[in-house]
Design a protein around this motif. Structure first.
Motif, PDB file in Angstrom:
ATOM      1  N   LEU A 212       0.838  -1.200   0.000  1.00 19.92           N
ATOM      2  CA  LEU A 212       0.000   0.000   0.000  1.00 19.92           C
ATOM      3  C   LEU A 212       0.874   1.251   0.000  1.00 19.92           C
ATOM      4  O   LEU A 212       2.098   1.174   0.146  1.00 19.92           O
ATOM      5  N   TYR A 213       0.209   2.409  -0.118  1.00 19.46           N
ATOM      6  CA  TYR A 213       0.905   3.695  -0.005  1.00 19.46           C
ATOM      7  C   TYR A 213      -0.061   4.749   0.541  1.00 19.46           C
ATOM      8  O   TYR A 213      -1.261   4.717   0.291  1.00 19.46           O
ATOM      9  N   PHE A 214       0.517   5.657   1.306  1.00 18.30           N
ATOM     10  CA  PHE A 214      -0.207   6.824   1.816  1.00 18.30           C
ATOM     11  C   PHE A 214       0.773   7.984   1.736  1.00 18.30           C
ATOM     12  O   PHE A 214       1.778   8.010   2.451  1.00 18.30           O
TER      13      PHE A 214
ATOM     14  N   ALA B 291      -6.568   6.617  -4.904  1.00 14.80           N
ATOM     15  CA  ALA B 291      -7.482   7.748  -4.728  1.00 14.80           C
ATOM     16  C   ALA B 291      -6.697   8.945  -4.231  1.00 14.80           C
ATOM     17  O   ALA B 291      -5.617   8.821  -3.653  1.00 14.80           O
ATOM     18  N   LEU B 292      -7.263  10.132  -4.466  1.00 21.26           N
ATOM     19  CA  LEU B 292      -6.630  11.395  -4.104  1.00 21.26           C
ATOM     20  C   LEU B 292      -7.607  12.173  -3.223  1.00 21.26           C
ATOM     21  O   LEU B 292      -8.749  12.409  -3.618  1.00 21.26           O
ATOM     22  N   TYR B 293      -7.165  12.554  -2.021  1.00 18.22           N
ATOM     23  CA  TYR B 293      -7.991  13.348  -1.111  1.00 18.22           C
ATOM     24  C   TYR B 293      -7.440  14.760  -1.039  1.00 18.22           C
ATOM     25  O   TYR B 293      -6.254  14.964  -0.763  1.00 18.22           O
ATOM     26  N   ILE B 294      -8.296  15.754  -1.308  1.00 17.48           N
ATOM     27  CA  ILE B 294      -7.889  17.156  -1.257  1.00 17.48           C
ATOM     28  C   ILE B 294      -8.221  17.694   0.131  1.00 17.48           C
ATOM     29  O   ILE B 294      -9.387  17.894   0.470  1.00 17.48           O
ATOM     30  N   LEU B 295      -7.208  17.925   0.931  1.00 13.41           N
ATOM     31  CA  LEU B 295      -7.420  18.482   2.264  1.00 13.41           C
ATOM     32  C   LEU B 295      -7.696  19.975   2.182  1.00 13.41           C
ATOM     33  O   LEU B 295      -8.641  20.485   2.801  1.00 13.41           O
ATOM     34  N   GLU B 296      -6.871  20.683   1.419  1.00 17.22           N
ATOM     35  CA  GLU B 296      -7.055  22.128   1.240  1.00 17.22           C
ATOM     36  C   GLU B 296      -6.529  22.507  -0.128  1.00 17.22           C
ATOM     37  O   GLU B 296      -5.622  21.866  -0.660  1.00 17.22           O
ATOM     38  N   GLY B 297      -7.112  23.542  -0.714  1.00 16.30           N
ATOM     39  CA  GLY B 297      -6.697  23.985  -2.036  1.00 16.30           C
ATOM     40  C   GLY B 297      -7.508  23.333  -3.147  1.00 16.30           C
ATOM     41  O   GLY B 297      -8.670  22.950  -2.954  1.00 16.30           O
ATOM     42  N   GLN B 298      -6.869  23.155  -4.312  1.00 16.44           N
ATOM     43  CA  GLN B 298      -7.558  22.631  -5.489  1.00 16.44           C
ATOM     44  C   GLN B 298      -6.597  21.816  -6.351  1.00 16.44           C
ATOM     45  O   GLN B 298      -5.383  22.041  -6.325  1.00 16.44           O
ATOM     46  N   VAL B 299      -7.169  20.902  -7.130  1.00 13.33           N
ATOM     47  CA  VAL B 299      -6.414  20.231  -8.188  1.00 13.33           C
ATOM     48  C   VAL B 299      -7.253  20.296  -9.463  1.00 13.33           C
ATOM     49  O   VAL B 299      -8.483  20.339  -9.410  1.00 13.33           O
ATOM     50  N   THR B 300      -6.562  20.294 -10.593  1.00 15.23           N
ATOM     51  CA  THR B 300      -7.247  20.282 -11.891  1.00 15.23           C
ATOM     52  C   THR B 300      -6.835  19.025 -12.642  1.00 15.23           C
ATOM     53  O   THR B 300      -5.639  18.722 -12.751  1.00 15.23           O
ATOM     54  N   ILE B 301      -7.829  18.303 -13.145  1.00 14.38           N
ATOM     55  CA  ILE B 301      -7.586  17.082 -13.919  1.00 14.38           C
ATOM     56  C   ILE B 301      -8.298  17.214 -15.253  1.00 14.38           C
ATOM     57  O   ILE B 301      -9.530  17.325 -15.305  1.00 14.38           O
ATOM     58  N   GLU B 302      -7.524  17.257 -16.324  1.00 14.30           N
ATOM     59  CA  GLU B 302      -8.040  17.342 -17.683  1.00 14.30           C
ATOM     60  C   GLU B 302      -9.119  18.422 -17.816  1.00 14.30           C
ATOM     61  O   GLU B 302     -10.207  18.185 -18.339  1.00 14.30           O
TER      62      GLU B 302
ATOM     63  N   ASN C 224      -0.636  26.506  -2.734  1.00 14.44           N
ATOM     64  CA  ASN C 224      -1.125  26.386  -1.355  1.00 14.44           C
ATOM     65  C   ASN C 224      -2.164  25.269  -1.212  1.00 14.44           C
ATOM     66  O   ASN C 224      -3.236  25.451  -0.640  1.00 14.44           O
ATOM     67  N   THR C 225      -1.821  24.122  -1.756  1.00 13.66           N
ATOM     68  CA  THR C 225      -2.719  22.955  -1.751  1.00 13.66           C
ATOM     69  C   THR C 225      -2.036  21.791  -1.042  1.00 13.66           C
ATOM     70  O   THR C 225      -0.833  21.568  -1.207  1.00 13.66           O
ATOM     71  N   THR C 226      -2.822  21.055  -0.256  1.00 19.43           N
ATOM     72  CA  THR C 226      -2.343  19.833   0.403  1.00 19.43           C
ATOM     73  C   THR C 226      -3.257  18.689   0.011  1.00 19.43           C
ATOM     74  O   THR C 226      -4.482  18.774   0.177  1.00 19.43           O
ATOM     75  N   ILE C 227      -2.663  17.616  -0.510  1.00 23.15           N
ATOM     76  CA  ILE C 227      -3.447  16.445  -0.902  1.00 23.15           C
ATOM     77  C   ILE C 227      -2.795  15.180  -0.347  1.00 23.15           C
ATOM     78  O   ILE C 227      -1.610  15.167   0.014  1.00 23.15           O
ATOM     79  N   TYR C 228      -3.600  14.120  -0.296  1.00 21.07           N
ATOM     80  CA  TYR C 228      -3.122  12.810   0.134  1.00 21.07           C
ATOM     81  C   TYR C 228      -3.519  11.792  -0.925  1.00 21.07           C
ATOM     82  O   TYR C 228      -4.690  11.734  -1.334  1.00 21.07           O
ATOM     83  N   ILE C 229      -2.548  11.037  -1.384  1.00 24.51           N
ATOM     84  CA  ILE C 229      -2.796   9.975  -2.356  1.00 24.51           C
ATOM     85  C   ILE C 229      -2.610   8.647  -1.636  1.00 24.51           C
ATOM     86  O   ILE C 229      -1.591   8.424  -0.976  1.00 24.51           O
ATOM     87  N   PHE C 230      -3.627   7.788  -1.725  1.00 22.82           N
ATOM     88  CA  PHE C 230      -3.570   6.531  -0.984  1.00 22.82           C
ATOM     89  C   PHE C 230      -4.166   5.404  -1.819  1.00 22.82           C
ATOM     90  O   PHE C 230      -4.945   5.627  -2.739  1.00 22.82           O
ATOM     91  N   GLY C 231      -3.742   4.183  -1.478  1.00 26.04           N
ATOM     92  CA  GLY C 231      -4.254   3.012  -2.181  1.00 26.04           C
ATOM     93  C   GLY C 231      -3.297   1.848  -2.051  1.00 26.04           C
ATOM     94  O   GLY C 231      -2.462   1.788  -1.145  1.00 26.04           O
ATOM     95  N   GLY C 232      -3.417   0.921  -2.993  1.00 27.15           N
ATOM     96  CA  GLY C 232      -2.575  -0.259  -2.966  1.00 27.15           C
ATOM     97  C   GLY C 232      -3.308  -1.459  -3.520  1.00 27.15           C
ATOM     98  O   GLY C 232      -4.383  -1.330  -4.133  1.00 27.15           O
ATOM     99  N   GLU C 233      -2.732  -2.615  -3.309  1.00 32.29           N
ATOM    100  CA  GLU C 233      -3.303  -3.844  -3.847  1.00 32.29           C
ATOM    101  C   GLU C 233      -4.571  -4.223  -3.078  1.00 32.29           C
ATOM    102  O   GLU C 233      -4.542  -4.352  -1.856  1.00 32.29           O
ATOM    103  N   PRO C 234      -5.697  -4.402  -3.773  1.00 34.51           N
ATOM    104  CA  PRO C 234      -6.929  -4.826  -3.092  1.00 34.51           C
ATOM    105  C   PRO C 234      -6.858  -6.293  -2.698  1.00 34.51           C
ATOM    106  O   PRO C 234      -6.079  -7.067  -3.268  1.00 34.51           O
ATOM    107  N   PHE C 235      -7.674  -6.674  -1.715  1.00 36.72           N
ATOM    108  CA  PHE C 235      -7.734  -8.066  -1.278  1.00 36.72           C
ATOM    109  C   PHE C 235      -8.732  -8.839  -2.148  1.00 36.72           C
ATOM    110  O   PHE C 235      -9.720  -8.261  -2.628  1.00 36.72           O
ATOM    111  N   PRO C 236      -8.519 -10.146  -2.326  1.00 36.37           N
ATOM    112  CA  PRO C 236      -9.465 -10.929  -3.128  1.00 36.37           C
ATOM    113  C   PRO C 236     -10.799 -11.165  -2.421  1.00 36.37           C
ATOM    114  O   PRO C 236     -11.809 -11.407  -3.077  1.00 36.37           O
ATOM    115  N   GLU C 237     -10.802 -11.090  -1.064  1.00 35.65           N
ATOM    116  CA  GLU C 237     -12.034 -11.362  -0.317  1.00 35.65           C
ATOM    117  C   GLU C 237     -12.709 -10.057   0.104  1.00 35.65           C
ATOM    118  O   GLU C 237     -12.053  -9.054   0.338  1.00 35.65           O
TER     119      GLU C 237
END
Length: 292
Positions: free
Chosen positions: A174-176, A198-209, A234-247
């Motif tokens: 995983l990663y955080f 996934a990407l979580y925007i704590l403060e500020g903004q991001v632009t995607i396409e 002046n933006t803070t974001i967190y990117i998190f995720g990883g390998e999902p479980f089969p169950e």
């Protein structure tokens, strides 16, 4: 076509004497990789007579990750751990077969005005480790890998990515990651990610396409390896995720398991007060009643 599969808005939730912003789970997306629960705490401006007091409560089948931006929390658990969480440090508690902990405002702050702001995260355990022996780790902020992508500060809070590894003792791939910008710039990090993301925007903004997204939103990617965006100043974001479980994973209250029977056993065990106790604490949070 945008790489954003789903937008999750922060939703208000009551955790006793404290309101939080609930991010995961969400009805259309129960987990992102092994991440199964995320609460955004605050920012709460507490008066001298207001304090965080979450009495002893149990967990099974998960690890908790507490990460503060401001304020302090005193963590105590049934392993005998007693640790004050400060901004930037990581508290990582693996519940496994069962642990009990409390979270409170430290004694020296209980009669002063204070701020509390941070993230409370649950990471589900792989099926073979759901019943593992409980453990606790505290990692100081100075121990976490950090570097720059141009002028954006990057910190690997947990897991592995970018050829680096956090000292937080995670139990699956995983990663955080934290990104803090002072200037607007393009970020392309898809080649460094894997699994679900996934990407979580704590403060500020991001632009995607061409579409701009604001704070207090989670953007779930269709494909982690396509992760690219423009981070605003002046933006803070967190990117998190990883390998999902089969169950599939099931949640009841503070319990997580791949087995509904295990959840039922944990309910009965807590009602009978058969979980281990926190030294010096006698209070406890009752098992919630089923919703009608």
């Amino acid at each position: 076509m945008s790489n954003v599969q789903l937008i999750i808005e922060e939703r208000a939730a009551d955790i006793g004497n404290f309101m939080v912003g609930r991010l995961l789970p969400f009805r259309q997306k129960r987990m992102v990789g092994p991440f199964i629960f995320i609460d955004h705490m605050g920012p709460a401006y507490l008066k001298d007579y207001q304090n965080l007091d979450v009495p002893p409560h149990p967990h099974i089948g998960l690890s908790t990750l507490t990460y503060l931006f401001e304020g302090a929390i005193m963590h105590r658990d049934s392993l005998g751990s007693e640790m004050e969480i400060q901004p930037g440090a990581v508290n990582w508690m693996t519940a496994g077969s069962g642990v009990v902990h409390s979270e409170r405002t430290p004694a020296y702050l209980r009669t002063t005005d204070k701020i509390l702001h941070g993230l409370q995260i649950w990471v589900a355990l792989p099926k073979e480790l759901e019943n593992t022996t409980p453990s606790f780790s505290h990692i100081e902020a100075t121990e976490l890998p950090n570097w720059l992508i141009n002028t954006t500060a990057v910190k690997l809070i947990a897991g592995q990515a970018f050829g680096k590894q956090s000292p937080v003792p995670v139990h699956s791939k995983l990663y955080f990651i934290e990104l803090k910008s002072t200037h607007r710039q393009k970020i392309e990090i898809g080649k460094d990610l894997y699994g679900e993301s996934a990407l979580y925007i704590l403060e500020g903004q991001v632009t995607i396409e061409g579409t701009t997204f604001d704070a207090k939103q989670i953007l779930v990617a269709k494909q982690a390896t396509l992760c690219a965006f423009e981070i605003h100043e002046n933006t803070t974001i967190y990117i998190f995720g990883g390998e999902p479980f089969p169950e599939e994973r099931f949640i009841f209250w503070n319990f997580v398991s791949s087995s509904k029977e295990t959840l039922e056993e944990a309910k009965h065990k807590w009602e009978a007060q058969e979980f281990p106790k926190i030294p010096g604490e006698t209070e406890y949070v009752p098992l919630p009643k089923p919703k009608l």
